[in-house]
Design a protein around this motif. Structure first.
Motif, mmCIF file in Angstrom:
data_model
loop_
_atom_site.group_PDB
_atom_site.id
_atom_site.type_symbol
_atom_site.label_atom_id
_atom_site.label_comp_id
_atom_site.label_asym_id
_atom_site.label_seq_id
_atom_site.Cartn_x
_atom_site.Cartn_y
_atom_site.Cartn_z
ATOM 1 N N LEU A 135 82.138 48.931 -26.813
ATOM 2 C CA LEU A 135 81.610 48.099 -25.973
ATOM 3 C C LEU A 135 80.162 48.977 -25.470
ATOM 4 O O LEU A 135 79.478 48.327 -24.468
ATOM 5 N N MET A 136 80.002 50.262 -25.767
ATOM 6 C CA MET A 136 79.047 50.989 -25.410
ATOM 7 C C MET A 136 77.537 50.675 -25.912
ATOM 8 O O MET A 136 77.398 50.047 -27.186
ATOM 9 N N VAL A 137 76.631 50.604 -25.429
ATOM 10 C CA VAL A 137 75.102 50.382 -25.767
ATOM 11 C C VAL A 137 75.074 51.173 -26.899
ATOM 12 O O VAL A 137 74.264 50.917 -28.186
ATOM 13 N N ASP A 138 75.174 52.433 -26.897
ATOM 14 C CA ASP A 138 75.086 53.298 -27.914
ATOM 15 C C ASP A 138 76.277 53.896 -28.477
ATOM 16 O O ASP A 138 76.931 54.742 -28.278
ATOM 17 N N LYS A 188 83.156 39.886 -29.598
ATOM 18 C CA LYS A 188 82.357 40.717 -28.775
ATOM 19 C C LYS A 188 81.391 39.884 -27.980
ATOM 20 O O LYS A 188 80.451 39.329 -28.567
ATOM 21 N N HIS A 229 71.673 49.487 -16.603
ATOM 22 C CA HIS A 229 71.059 50.109 -17.288
ATOM 23 C C HIS A 229 70.144 51.044 -16.254
ATOM 24 O O HIS A 229 69.904 50.793 -15.188
ATOM 25 N N ALA A 241 80.068 43.694 -21.082
ATOM 26 C CA ALA A 241 80.276 43.593 -22.280
ATOM 27 C C ALA A 241 81.998 43.640 -22.459
ATOM 28 O O ALA A 241 82.481 44.302 -21.773
ATOM 29 N N ALA A 242 82.410 42.712 -23.203
ATOM 30 C CA ALA A 242 83.738 42.460 -23.425
ATOM 31 C C ALA A 242 84.148 42.292 -24.842
ATOM 32 O O ALA A 242 83.282 41.729 -25.700
ATOM 33 N N HIS A 243 85.461 42.808 -25.383
ATOM 34 C CA HIS A 243 86.000 42.653 -26.486
ATOM 35 C C HIS A 243 87.015 41.689 -26.185
ATOM 36 O O HIS A 243 87.810 41.890 -25.625
ATOM 37 N N SER A 246 82.449 47.705 -34.204
ATOM 38 C CA SER A 246 82.089 46.766 -33.095
ATOM 39 C C SER A 246 83.034 46.810 -31.943
ATOM 40 O O SER A 246 82.894 45.819 -31.145
ATOM 41 N N ALA A 247 84.077 47.326 -32.125
ATOM 42 C CA ALA A 247 85.278 47.345 -30.853
ATOM 43 C C ALA A 247 84.593 48.069 -29.634
ATOM 44 O O ALA A 247 84.868 47.790 -28.699
ATOM 45 N N ARG A 259 74.577 45.147 -17.373
ATOM 46 C CA ARG A 259 75.106 44.500 -18.572
ATOM 47 C C ARG A 259 76.822 44.554 -18.700
ATOM 48 O O ARG A 259 77.344 45.564 -18.238
ATOM 49 N N ASP A 313 89.051 44.555 -23.781
ATOM 50 C CA ASP A 313 88.535 45.629 -23.281
ATOM 51 C C ASP A 313 87.246 44.987 -22.619
ATOM 52 O O ASP A 313 86.410 44.159 -22.944
ATOM 53 N N ALA A 328 83.473 40.270 -34.050
ATOM 54 C CA ALA A 328 83.671 41.781 -33.975
ATOM 55 C C ALA A 328 84.224 42.132 -35.163
ATOM 56 O O ALA A 328 85.192 41.388 -35.729
ATOM 57 N N THR A 375 74.692 53.064 -18.652
ATOM 58 C CA THR A 375 74.986 52.406 -19.992
ATOM 59 C C THR A 375 75.236 53.452 -21.075
ATOM 60 O O THR A 375 76.058 53.355 -22.075
ATOM 61 N N ARG A 405 83.565 46.182 -19.951
ATOM 62 C CA ARG A 405 82.864 47.287 -19.052
ATOM 63 C C ARG A 405 81.695 46.470 -18.531
ATOM 64 O O ARG A 405 81.106 45.887 -19.129
#
Lengths: 99, 451
Positions: A81-84, B326, B368, B392-394, A78-79, B390, B362, B429, B372, B364
């Motif tokens: 951040l990619m969709v896939d 996350k 889409h 996304a952050a950790h 889960s670290a 989209r 992190d 996460a 992505t 990004r």
């Protein structure tokens, strides 16, 4: 020529490592694939997302190559951040390579 | 062959019941009802599943096992009643819970007398804490993790399930048994083996590697028209294997959708592996590099040439760790210039999140349809009618994750024109780290309950 014209592939992950196995449709293309689809070329193709080394292994009798891409997914589990984050779609991306 | 008494006058057959815990049940029922298989193997775990199951159990002590255990037992009740065998990792992080649910389900399904076997054990948390082992991927020792540490389970080999099958159990469940080891136990029982040599373990492990693939062997993840066309994708079936002493055949029911070809099977052989010369499980060190595949009949692939070396001395355990939060936030931008406006949003969001930079590990921002899946690898299209962005952050803290959601996805009118459909989510996460563990540190117990 695109790799998709002569080969098929399957991809997946183990943590932050992705692997892609590639097989030619025709046995006749095996030598060509082996000579041209090098780990260096795969590394260059993925250079902007894969941070680590790319290892290549062979299946001499099945006539296939297995590429192991280290640091491929921006972190493990889960670290990432990619969709896939499991690299399932890489199998289609590698087939877009020009060879 | 000196076959098990369970298998009558033919080569033993083991079917795939599921490839993960969310898999479709219908193909497993189809195999169970067909009379074609003697064993069904249900893989109910992914790498992160034991950690998630442990957290569920911590919250609700009666949970933490596969909540579909009873449902699945009942769904294949007829097959179990005829002597069919099920092996599965239904126990997850609560084997006693799964055992109790299976016993209840068997009784309510009229299967009184069914022998249900459970393998307990495999938790190595205390052992690893006592040793204060190093976790190189996290750059610390396990003792440094404090509240972040969730669980540690060793991958267990086939021994426990072999023992349970030998005791006559026909519904056998455990927790973190290695996926392929369930097949090793089924093969051992089916073939009437008295010793697990490395070569036998290799044959059976390859069978497990196949079965664990489920519908990815019958054409799942394969169709790429017009290059690769798969018939019957709508009701894709699950595969089964037919065992011999030195080879195995992979096939499917004639009525099941999809196809089993050398191509689909080769893709499975190479799936999620590293060096094919050394596929390590608790039972064997298998060399898959010299495998040969042939197609003796339609939808039948025969595999031979796998080689087994003695099993690794050490087992492998996965340590589950809390890893912050996350945040994922999305929105849609429409009309002419939408790509430029999405990029403007990225610039705004990055600026607004600067005060939180210490807690955002992190980040990004993707669009889409453009970036992505493969990041910056693909070329940007000239224009689109609409895009969805989209972010996304950790994050180290929930506060930082919330800031990402607010600044990126939740407010309509403090951003460029034509933005709609915001959505944002924060999840805890989790990560897992592999560590070697001595076999002597892993204890298991088996228990058979008659329903």
């Amino acid at each position: 020529m695109k790799l998709r014209e002569i080969a098929y592939a399957r991809s997946g992950d183990k943590g932050d490592t992705a692997n892609i196995c590639v097989f030619p449709y025709k046995d006749d293309d095996w030598d060509y694939l082996r000579e041209n689809l090098t780990s260096e070329r795969v590394k260059a193709f993925f250079a902007r997302t894969v941070t680590g080394a790319v290892d290549r292994y062979e299946f001499p009798r099945l006539k296939g190559l297995n590429f192991v891409l280290h640091g491929a997914l921006g972190g493990a589990y889960s670290a990432s951040l990619m969709v896939d984050s499991q690299a399932k779609s890489y199998q289609s991306f590698i087939l877009d390579m020009d060879i | 062959m000196d076959l098990s008494k369970r298998v009558h006058g033919r080569r033993p057959r083991i079917g795939a019941g599921s490839a993960f815990n969310g898999d479709r049940l219908a193909p497993a029922i189809e195999l169970a009802e067909s009379g074609e298989v003697d064993y069904l193997m249900f893989d109910r775990l992914g790498e992160i599943s034991m950690t998630q199951a442990t957290l569920r159990r911590a919250k609700h002590p009666h949970q933490g096992y596969d909540p579909r255990t009873g449902q699945i037992l009942k769904a294949v009740g007829g097959y179990l009643g005829r002597g069919g065998v099920v092996v599965g990792s239904f126990g997850q992080a609560n084997v006693p819970g799964a055992l109790a649910e299976a016993v209840d389900a068997a009784r309510s399904a009229g299967l009184s007398g069914l022998k249900i076997g459970a393998m307990h054990g495999g938790c190595v948390l205390d052992h690893l804490k006592r040793r204060n082992v190093e976790l190189p991927e996290l750059g610390c020792r396990i003792g440094d993790l404090g509240e972040r540490l969730i669980c540690a389970h060793a991958y267990i080999g086939a021994e426990g399930f072999i023992d349970l099958l030998a005791q006559g159990a026909t519904f056998v469940l455990g927790g973190r048994i290695a996926d392929a080891s369930m097949a090793v136990a089924a093969c051992y029982d089916a073939m009437g083996w008295d010793e697990l040599t490395p070569q036998r373990a290799a044959l059976a492990t390859l069978a497990g590697h196949m079965l664990q693939g489920g519908s990815s062997i019958t054409g799942g993840g394969f169709a790429d028209p017009p290059y690769r066309v798969v018939p019957g994708l709508e009701p894709l079936g699950f595969p089964y294997v037919v065992l011999s002493e030195d080879s195995l055949r992979v096939t499917k029911l004639p009525a099941a959708g999809g196809m089993v070809t050398a191509q689909t099977v080769k893709c499975r052989i190479g799936y999620e592996i590293g060096d094919p010369r050394s596929y390590l499980t608790p039972d064997v060190d298998m060399d898959m590099s010299m495998i040969e595949a042939s197609e003796p009949a339609n939808d039948v692939v025969e595999l031979r040439g796998m080689r087994g070396s003695p099993r690794p001395q050490m087992l492998r355990a996965l340590v589950g760790v809390r890893d912050g939060f996350k945040a994922v936030a999305e929105g849609s931008v429409g009309g002419a210039g939408c790509i430029e406006r999405a990029q403007l949003i990225e610039a705004i969001v990055r600026e607004r999140l600067k005060p939180f930079r210490d807690d955002i590990l992190d980040f990004r921002f993707d669009i889409h349809g453009i970036s992505t899946l493969f990041g910056p690898l693909s070329d940007r299209p000239p224009e689109l009618n609409e895009v969805r962005y989209r972010a996304a952050a950790h994050c180290r803290t929930r506060e930082a994750a919330r800031a990402v959601c607010i600044e990126t996805g939740m407010v309509y009118f403090d951003r460029p024109a034509g933005v709609g459909g915001p959505r944002a989510e924060i999840v805890e996460a989790l990560t897992v780290v592999g560590v070697p563990v001595e076999r002597s540190a892993v204890s298991i117990e088996t228990e058979v309950v008659v329903a």
